[in-house]
Write an enzyme that holds these catalytic residues in place. Sequence first.
Site, PDB file in Angstrom:
ATOM      1  N   GLU A  27       0.709  28.952 -95.972  1.00  0.00           N
ATOM      2  CA  GLU A  27      -0.294  27.928 -96.257  1.00  0.00           C
ATOM      3  C   GLU A  27       0.276  26.557 -95.902  1.00  0.00           C
ATOM      4  O   GLU A  27       1.487  26.327 -96.019  1.00  0.00           O
ATOM      5  CB  GLU A  27      -0.674  27.970 -97.751  1.00  0.00           C
ATOM      6  N   ASN A  72      -5.916  27.287-101.125  1.00  0.00           N
ATOM      7  CA  ASN A  72      -6.741  26.159-101.552  1.00  0.00           C
ATOM      8  C   ASN A  72      -6.873  25.123-100.438  1.00  0.00           C
ATOM      9  O   ASN A  72      -7.886  24.434-100.323  1.00  0.00           O
ATOM     10  CB  ASN A  72      -6.128  25.508-102.797  1.00  0.00           C
ATOM     11  N   ASN A 172     -11.726  30.794 -99.699  1.00  0.00           N
ATOM     12  CA  ASN A 172     -10.633  31.100-100.630  1.00  0.00           C
ATOM     13  C   ASN A 172     -11.033  30.768-102.062  1.00  0.00           C
ATOM     14  O   ASN A 172     -11.517  29.655-102.331  1.00  0.00           O
ATOM     15  CB  ASN A 172      -9.403  30.255-100.253  1.00  0.00           C
ATOM     16  N   GLU A 173     -10.865  31.723-102.966  1.00  0.00           N
ATOM     17  CA  GLU A 173     -11.042  31.513-104.419  1.00  0.00           C
ATOM     18  C   GLU A 173     -12.236  30.616-104.737  1.00  0.00           C
ATOM     19  O   GLU A 173     -12.087  29.609-105.438  1.00  0.00           O
ATOM     20  CB  GLU A 173      -9.758  30.927-105.020  1.00  0.00           C
ATOM     21  N   TYR A 244      -0.978  36.798-109.752  1.00  0.00           N
ATOM     22  CA  TYR A 244       0.398  36.311-109.951  1.00  0.00           C
ATOM     23  C   TYR A 244       0.802  36.602-111.390  1.00  0.00           C
ATOM     24  O   TYR A 244      -0.021  36.527-112.298  1.00  0.00           O
ATOM     25  CB  TYR A 244       0.465  34.791-109.731  1.00  0.00           C
ATOM     26  N   GLU A 292      -3.249  37.640-102.070  1.00  0.00           N
ATOM     27  CA  GLU A 292      -2.222  36.793-102.707  1.00  0.00           C
ATOM     28  C   GLU A 292      -1.651  37.585-103.872  1.00  0.00           C
ATOM     29  O   GLU A 292      -2.396  37.953-104.790  1.00  0.00           O
ATOM     30  CB  GLU A 292      -2.805  35.483-103.219  1.00  0.00           C
ATOM     31  N   GLN A 352       4.107  33.372-101.033  1.00  0.00           N
ATOM     32  CA  GLN A 352       3.878  33.119 -99.626  1.00  0.00           C
ATOM     33  C   GLN A 352       5.124  33.546 -98.862  1.00  0.00           C
ATOM     34  O   GLN A 352       5.907  34.317 -99.409  1.00  0.00           O
ATOM     35  CB  GLN A 352       3.530  31.653 -99.429  1.00  0.00           C
TER      36      GLN A 352
END
Length: 499
Positions: A27, A72, A172-173, A244, A292, A352
């Site tokens: 990212e 993000n 994304n999200e 996560y 992720e 990442q």
Amino acid sequence: MRKARLVLDKDYVISSIDRRIYGSFVEHLGRCVYNGIYEPGHPAADEEGFRKDVIQLVQGLDVPIVRYPGGNFVSGFYWEDSIGPVERRPKRLDLAWKTTEPNAVGLHEFASWAKKAHTDVMYAINLGTRGPSDAQRVVEYANHKGGSALSDWRIQNGAKDPFNIKLWCLGNEMDGPWQTGQKTAYEYGRVANEAAKMMKWTDPSIEVVACGSSGFNMPTFGEWEYTMLDACYDNVDYVSLHRYYGNPHNDTPDFLASTMDLDAFIRTVASICDTVKGKKHSKKQVNLSLDEWNVWYHSNQQDQELYKREPWGTALPLLEDVYNFEDALLVGLMLITILKNADRVKVACMAQLVNVIAPIMTRPGGGAWKQTIYWPLQQASRFGRGVSLLPQITSEKAGTKHYEDVPFVDAAATMDADGSVTIFAVNRDLIDGAELACDLRSFGDFKQVTHTVLHHDDMKAVNTEAAPDAVKPVDVPIDLKDGMVILPAASWNVIRLIK
Ligand code: AHR
């Protein structure tokens, strides 16, 4: 010694393994790109400014696909800012990470880096502040052969051949309040549907990933998946999951039990996909992209202080978790969980790749080294190929603060085309070793058997630039004649039975 038993049979297969489950993520965040993969002026930099020492470490992981450029970040990103002559590219404020994006690395540079790193690009489009038309345009720019204004623009910018990006993320999200351009499930589902249609009309060979809810614990979870899939099911191929874990209260047994949650998360999303399939009387199966996943908590406090000191900086050392030995164990357990769900998880990206919650760390002007979590990912990516076998595991169990009946021993097993088998096993017990009795009833003889163990007496041991090998796997003797394998307390084990 704990006692555990593992039964494998070559006819009992969960699924073939999609290599893309060993993917990663780059990212435009912190020092992942700038002063990470890209550092012009570094002694190891190539003619494009990419660090060759970092590329070598990435190649060592055998990463099949890398998600890019966010995260993000992508929800406020204009891909056009990242192409054409570098000196004319604009600097932009990145609202997601409160930094300034120089756009020195963009689509062309990243495609070139990916080639050097022997990996493919999984490209995320902005469905936060932009829409279907912009999504279609970037597919045309990247993948159309030539003869249209957008594809000719790419050629003019130096790439005669299309980039041929096969896998695309639709934003994304999008349910997160932190996301630039947050949407409701219906708003997003409609936009994702139209974007997917137009992107596939432009290049029918591509696959697309719709955004699932940004977390299992989000209030939107569940309803989000159902509503957005109801709006776009026919045109999407995968739903994304992000997960996560952390150990902020230093409760290691509970931390190591987190994969109970990951397994439930995966199964729940798969069941919602199938509910929508049923409702639509569809024959098509939508699968999962765990794009992720990792441990993320060590750097939280440090990041807050950094923002106070340096708002709108570039290449700030954000999200620089220094991973310890217990994190590597959890990463191993997460890989086991992914393999055990190989029938539905077809893509997974450790988040990442470099510096930002990453298996690879670098120092500007200095070295590059492997964090503890590098090892389980590397071994799974190298050896976990072919098919995922159905592991029948019997193990003693114990409860932790948040989980009941957590088995001490967890394992996954894979079988290559030539009949070689690899067993990945973790012993979660912090005190006692475990005797794992392996019943390999149908495989016949193996030419060679090897066993590597990742263990450290200090659960908090880390690798650093000065001591890069403090935590790394070692070969241990194994004699599988009686089928017994010893798994040391707190250990990640890779047992290879080679035909
Ligand atoms: O990987 C770091 C961030 O975590 C990503 O940008 C975002 O998608 C997630 O919240």
